[in-house]
Design an enzyme around this catalytic site. Structure first.
Site, short mmCIF file in Angstrom:
data_model
loop_
_atom_site.label_atom_id
_atom_site.label_comp_id
_atom_site.label_asym_id
_atom_site.label_seq_id
_atom_site.Cartn_x
_atom_site.Cartn_y
_atom_site.Cartn_z
N HIS A 60 -13.41 37.00 -28.56
CA HIS A 60 -12.64 35.77 -28.69
C HIS A 60 -12.88 35.11 -30.04
CE1 HIS A 60 -13.35 35.66 -24.09
NE2 HIS A 60 -12.25 36.35 -24.36
N LYS A 70 -20.16 28.95 -32.65
CA LYS A 70 -20.89 29.03 -31.38
C LYS A 70 -22.36 29.35 -31.65
CE LYS A 70 -16.84 30.82 -29.00
NZ LYS A 70 -16.18 32.02 -28.50
N TYR A 130 -23.48 28.60 -24.33
CA TYR A 130 -23.11 28.54 -25.73
C TYR A 130 -22.65 27.15 -26.11
CZ TYR A 130 -19.12 31.17 -23.61
OH TYR A 130 -18.14 31.68 -22.79
N ASP A 167 -8.29 39.42 -21.52
CA ASP A 167 -9.00 40.31 -22.44
C ASP A 167 -8.42 41.73 -22.39
OD1 ASP A 167 -10.59 38.23 -23.28
OD2 ASP A 167 -12.33 38.83 -22.07
#
Length: 188
Positions: A60, A70, A130, A167
Site C-alpha cells: 500500500h 508509517k 503502525y 490487494d
C-alpha cells in the site's frame, strides 16, 4: 535508527530492559526519528492490525502530497515487514527490502512518504501497530499487487497467502506506472 538500502526507510531496534517482572522498552522516540530522517513525524492516526498466519497485507501507498509515512512495529507474533520503492525516478525504483518484526527483538521500521508498505504474518497470529503521519483517506490510497513477479518479494510464506479482494485486484508495478498513480522521487 539504522538506514536501510532504500532511501527513506529506517529500522530501529530498541534496547530491552529485562528483569523478573518482564521487559520494558521505548519502542518510539520522536527525537531519535527526527535526528535520523531530518524532520519530525506528525502523528495523525495509529492503526492496529490483528492477523492470522499466511495473511499478506499490502503493498500500500498514499498519493504524495501529502503521502503517509508509517512507523511500524509488531507487538505480538512475527511478520515479515516489507518496504517497496514505488517512487518513479528513484535509483532503487521497484526494489524491496524486508525485516522480520516480532515480539522478541521489538524492532520497528519507518517508511517514508511515497514508499510502498506491506507485511506477511509468519506466526500463528500477529498484532501490528503502525503510527501514521496522515489519516487514512480512501481516495488517496493505492496499492500494487504484492505477488507481482517484477517486484519479486519473497514473503517467506508456506502455501497461498490470504489477500483482501482489494490487494488481489491491485495493479502490477508496470500497470501502476502506466496509469500514472505512482509517486515521483524527490531526492532528500
Amino acid at each position: 535508527m539504522e538506514r536501510m538500502s532504500i532511501e527513506g526507510a529506517w529500522s530501529f531496534t530498541p534496547r530491552i530492559h529485562s528483569d523478573i517482572r518482564g521487559d520494558f522498552l521505548e519502542c518510539f522516540r520522536a527525537g531519535e526519528l527526527r535526528e535520523a530522517i531530518g524532520h519530525g513525524m506528525e502523528l495523525a492516526q495509529v492503526n492496529c492490525s490483528v492477523s492470522r498466519r499466511g495473511v499478506l497485507r499490502g503493498v500500500h501507498f498514499a498519493e504524495v502530497p501529502p503521502g503517509q509515512a508509517k512507523y511500524v512495529t509488531c507487538v505480538s507474533g512475527a511478520v515479515l515487514d516489507v518496504v517497496v520503492d514505488l517512487r518513479v525516478g528513484s535509483p532503487t525504483f521497484g526494489k524491496w527490502e524486508g525485516l522480520v518484526l516480532d515480539d522478541v527483538s521489538r524492532r520497528a521500521m519507518y517508511v517514508s512518504d511515497g514508499l510502498g508498505h506491506g507485511f506477511a504474518v509468519l506466526s500463528e497470529q500477529a498484532t501490528v501497530l503502525y503510527l501514521c503521519s496522515q489519516p487514512y483517506t480512501p481516495g488517496r490510497e493505492h496499492g500494487v499487487h504484492p505477488l507481482d513477479p517484477e517486484i519479486g518479494v519473497d514473503w517467506r510464506l508456506d502455501g497461498e497467502p490470504v489477500l483482501s479482494d482489494k490487494d488481489a485486484a491491485a495493479p502490477t508495478l508496470s500497470e501502476a506506472l502506466d496509469s500514472g498513480i505512482l509517486p515521483r522521487y524527490r531526492p532528500s
